[in-house]
Design a protein around this motif. Sequence first.
Motif, PDB file in Angstrom:
ATOM      1  N   ILE A   4       0.827  -1.210   0.000  1.00 36.49           N
ATOM      2  CA  ILE A   4       0.000   0.000   0.000  1.00 36.49           C
ATOM      3  C   ILE A   4       0.862   1.261   0.000  1.00 36.49           C
ATOM      4  O   ILE A   4       0.546   2.244  -0.670  1.00 36.49           O
ATOM      5  CB  ILE A   4      -1.007   0.001   1.184  1.00 36.49           C
ATOM      6  CG1 ILE A   4      -2.043   1.118   1.010  1.00 36.49           C
ATOM      7  CG2 ILE A   4      -0.306   0.167   2.491  1.00 36.49           C
ATOM      8  CD1 ILE A   4      -3.040   0.806  -0.059  1.00 36.49           C
ATOM      9  N   GLU A   5       1.985   1.225   0.724  1.00 36.63           N
ATOM     10  CA  GLU A   5       2.893   2.378   0.729  1.00 36.63           C
ATOM     11  C   GLU A   5       3.510   2.597  -0.645  1.00 36.63           C
ATOM     12  O   GLU A   5       3.666   3.732  -1.093  1.00 36.63           O
ATOM     13  CB  GLU A   5       3.995   2.180   1.773  1.00 36.63           C
ATOM     14  CG  GLU A   5       3.504   2.266   3.194  1.00 36.63           C
ATOM     15  CD  GLU A   5       4.572   1.883   4.201  1.00 36.63           C
ATOM     16  OE1 GLU A   5       5.457   1.074   3.853  1.00 36.63           O
ATOM     17  OE2 GLU A   5       4.515   2.404   5.320  1.00 36.63           O
ATOM     18  N   ILE A   6       3.858   1.516  -1.327  1.00 42.54           N
ATOM     19  CA  ILE A   6       4.420   1.616  -2.674  1.00 42.54           C
ATOM     20  C   ILE A   6       3.398   2.245  -3.613  1.00 42.54           C
ATOM     21  O   ILE A   6       3.718   3.144  -4.402  1.00 42.54           O
ATOM     22  CB  ILE A   6       4.876   0.239  -3.182  1.00 42.54           C
ATOM     23  CG1 ILE A   6       6.086  -0.223  -2.375  1.00 42.54           C
ATOM     24  CG2 ILE A   6       5.202   0.288  -4.669  1.00 42.54           C
ATOM     25  CD1 ILE A   6       6.503  -1.651  -2.645  1.00 42.54           C
ATOM     26  N   TRP A   7       2.144   1.812  -3.534  1.00 44.18           N
ATOM     27  CA  TRP A   7       1.106   2.391  -4.399  1.00 44.18           C
ATOM     28  C   TRP A   7       0.840   3.848  -4.071  1.00 44.18           C
ATOM     29  O   TRP A   7       0.581   4.659  -4.952  1.00 44.18           O
ATOM     30  CB  TRP A   7      -0.182   1.567  -4.320  1.00 44.18           C
ATOM     31  CG  TRP A   7      -0.084   0.341  -5.170  1.00 44.18           C
ATOM     32  CD1 TRP A   7       0.059  -0.937  -4.756  1.00 44.18           C
ATOM     33  CD2 TRP A   7      -0.072   0.298  -6.600  1.00 44.18           C
ATOM     34  NE1 TRP A   7       0.153  -1.782  -5.831  1.00 44.18           N
ATOM     35  CE2 TRP A   7       0.070  -1.047  -6.977  1.00 44.18           C
ATOM     36  CE3 TRP A   7      -0.152   1.258  -7.592  1.00 44.18           C
ATOM     37  CZ2 TRP A   7       0.125  -1.451  -8.306  1.00 44.18           C
ATOM     38  CZ3 TRP A   7      -0.102   0.864  -8.920  1.00 44.18           C
ATOM     39  CH2 TRP A   7       0.033  -0.466  -9.260  1.00 44.18           C
ATOM     40  N   ILE A   8       0.910   4.214  -2.801  1.00 48.57           N
ATOM     41  CA  ILE A   8       0.740   5.620  -2.416  1.00 48.57           C
ATOM     42  C   ILE A   8       1.859   6.466  -3.013  1.00 48.57           C
ATOM     43  O   ILE A   8       1.616   7.564  -3.532  1.00 48.57           O
ATOM     44  CB  ILE A   8       0.679   5.763  -0.877  1.00 48.57           C
ATOM     45  CG1 ILE A   8      -0.637   5.173  -0.359  1.00 48.57           C
ATOM     46  CG2 ILE A   8       0.841   7.211  -0.448  1.00 48.57           C
ATOM     47  CD1 ILE A   8      -0.716   5.075   1.150  1.00 48.57           C
ATOM     48  N   VAL A   9       3.081   5.965  -2.961  1.00 45.63           N
ATOM     49  CA  VAL A   9       4.209   6.692  -3.540  1.00 45.63           C
ATOM     50  C   VAL A   9       4.039   6.830  -5.053  1.00 45.63           C
ATOM     51  O   VAL A   9       4.239   7.906  -5.628  1.00 45.63           O
ATOM     52  CB  VAL A   9       5.543   5.987  -3.195  1.00 45.63           C
ATOM     53  CG1 VAL A   9       6.693   6.558  -4.015  1.00 45.63           C
ATOM     54  CG2 VAL A   9       5.829   6.102  -1.715  1.00 45.63           C
ATOM     55  N   ILE A  10       3.655   5.747  -5.728  1.00 47.97           N
ATOM     56  CA  ILE A  10       3.457   5.783  -7.181  1.00 47.97           C
ATOM     57  C   ILE A  10       2.373   6.791  -7.549  1.00 47.97           C
ATOM     58  O   ILE A  10       2.545   7.604  -8.463  1.00 47.97           O
ATOM     59  CB  ILE A  10       3.122   4.379  -7.718  1.00 47.97           C
ATOM     60  CG1 ILE A  10       4.348   3.480  -7.627  1.00 47.97           C
ATOM     61  CG2 ILE A  10       2.608   4.444  -9.152  1.00 47.97           C
ATOM     62  CD1 ILE A  10       4.074   2.025  -7.944  1.00 47.97           C
ATOM     63  N   LEU A  11       1.249   6.761  -6.856  1.00 45.78           N
ATOM     64  CA  LEU A  11       0.166   7.697  -7.152  1.00 45.78           C
ATOM     65  C   LEU A  11       0.552   9.141  -6.832  1.00 45.78           C
ATOM     66  O   LEU A  11       0.168  10.062  -7.562  1.00 45.78           O
ATOM     67  CB  LEU A  11      -1.097   7.293  -6.410  1.00 45.78           C
ATOM     68  CG  LEU A  11      -1.751   6.000  -6.904  1.00 45.78           C
ATOM     69  CD1 LEU A  11      -2.910   5.613  -6.002  1.00 45.78           C
ATOM     70  CD2 LEU A  11      -2.207   6.141  -8.338  1.00 45.78           C
ATOM     71  N   SER A  12       1.322   9.338  -5.771  1.00 46.92           N
ATOM     72  CA  SER A  12       1.773  10.687  -5.429  1.00 46.92           C
ATOM     73  C   SER A  12       2.707  11.243  -6.499  1.00 46.92           C
ATOM     74  O   SER A  12       2.592  12.413  -6.891  1.00 46.92           O
ATOM     75  CB  SER A  12       2.491  10.689  -4.075  1.00 46.92           C
ATOM     76  OG  SER A  12       1.621  10.261  -3.065  1.00 46.92           O
ATOM     77  N   ILE A  13       3.612  10.422  -6.971  1.00 45.00           N
ATOM     78  CA  ILE A  13       4.527  10.856  -8.030  1.00 45.00           C
ATOM     79  C   ILE A  13       3.748  11.132  -9.310  1.00 45.00           C
ATOM     80  O   ILE A  13       4.010  12.113 -10.011  1.00 45.00           O
ATOM     81  CB  ILE A  13       5.640   9.811  -8.246  1.00 45.00           C
ATOM     82  CG1 ILE A  13       6.554   9.777  -7.020  1.00 45.00           C
ATOM     83  CG2 ILE A  13       6.437  10.101  -9.514  1.00 45.00           C
ATOM     84  CD1 ILE A  13       7.564   8.653  -7.045  1.00 45.00           C
ATOM     85  N   TRP A  14       2.771  10.279  -9.618  1.00 42.14           N
ATOM     86  CA  TRP A  14       1.948  10.491 -10.808  1.00 42.14           C
ATOM     87  C   TRP A  14       1.203  11.822 -10.706  1.00 42.14           C
ATOM     88  O   TRP A  14       1.176  12.600 -11.658  1.00 42.14           O
ATOM     89  CB  TRP A  14       0.948   9.349 -10.983  1.00 42.14           C
ATOM     90  CG  TRP A  14       0.007   9.602 -12.111  1.00 42.14           C
ATOM     91  CD1 TRP A  14       0.219   9.354 -13.421  1.00 42.14           C
ATOM     92  CD2 TRP A  14      -1.294  10.193 -12.008  1.00 42.14           C
ATOM     93  NE1 TRP A  14      -0.867   9.752 -14.156  1.00 42.14           N
ATOM     94  CE2 TRP A  14      -1.817  10.269 -13.321  1.00 42.14           C
ATOM     95  CE3 TRP A  14      -2.069  10.658 -10.959  1.00 42.14           C
ATOM     96  CZ2 TRP A  14      -3.074  10.798 -13.585  1.00 42.14           C
ATOM     97  CZ3 TRP A  14      -3.309  11.193 -11.238  1.00 42.14           C
ATOM     98  CH2 TRP A  14      -3.811  11.250 -12.534  1.00 42.14           C
TER      99      TRP A  14
END
Length: 109
Positions: A4-14
């Motif tokens: 979930i943290e990885i997906w949060i980082v990916i979405l934040s960067i996007w």
Amino acid sequence: MTDIEIWIVILSIWLATFIARSGFWLAGNRINLPQRVQEALRYAPACALAAIIVPDFLMNPNLANHWDFSWHNPKLMAGIAATVFFQLRKNMLQTIIFGMVVFTALRLL
């Protein structure tokens, strides 16, 4: 990191990338950059490319990432040779091929 943290980082960067790249597009003609800024932005791609390429030419991973300006640095010598070749021929494809051939030859020697 959890999934979930990885997906949060990916979405934040996007989201940050989307906002940064779409800002001028969404504003349209409502924002006019001064002529001096527009002229300076013409050099941004060349500066970004130089910021990526120059450290690769000059850093030597075998020396714990120290600067290497010596004649024994094959990347630097191939880059100089390719630059001279381009100034003489003005052909990008030939320059890429020439630079890779020189780099490979220097690396193998």
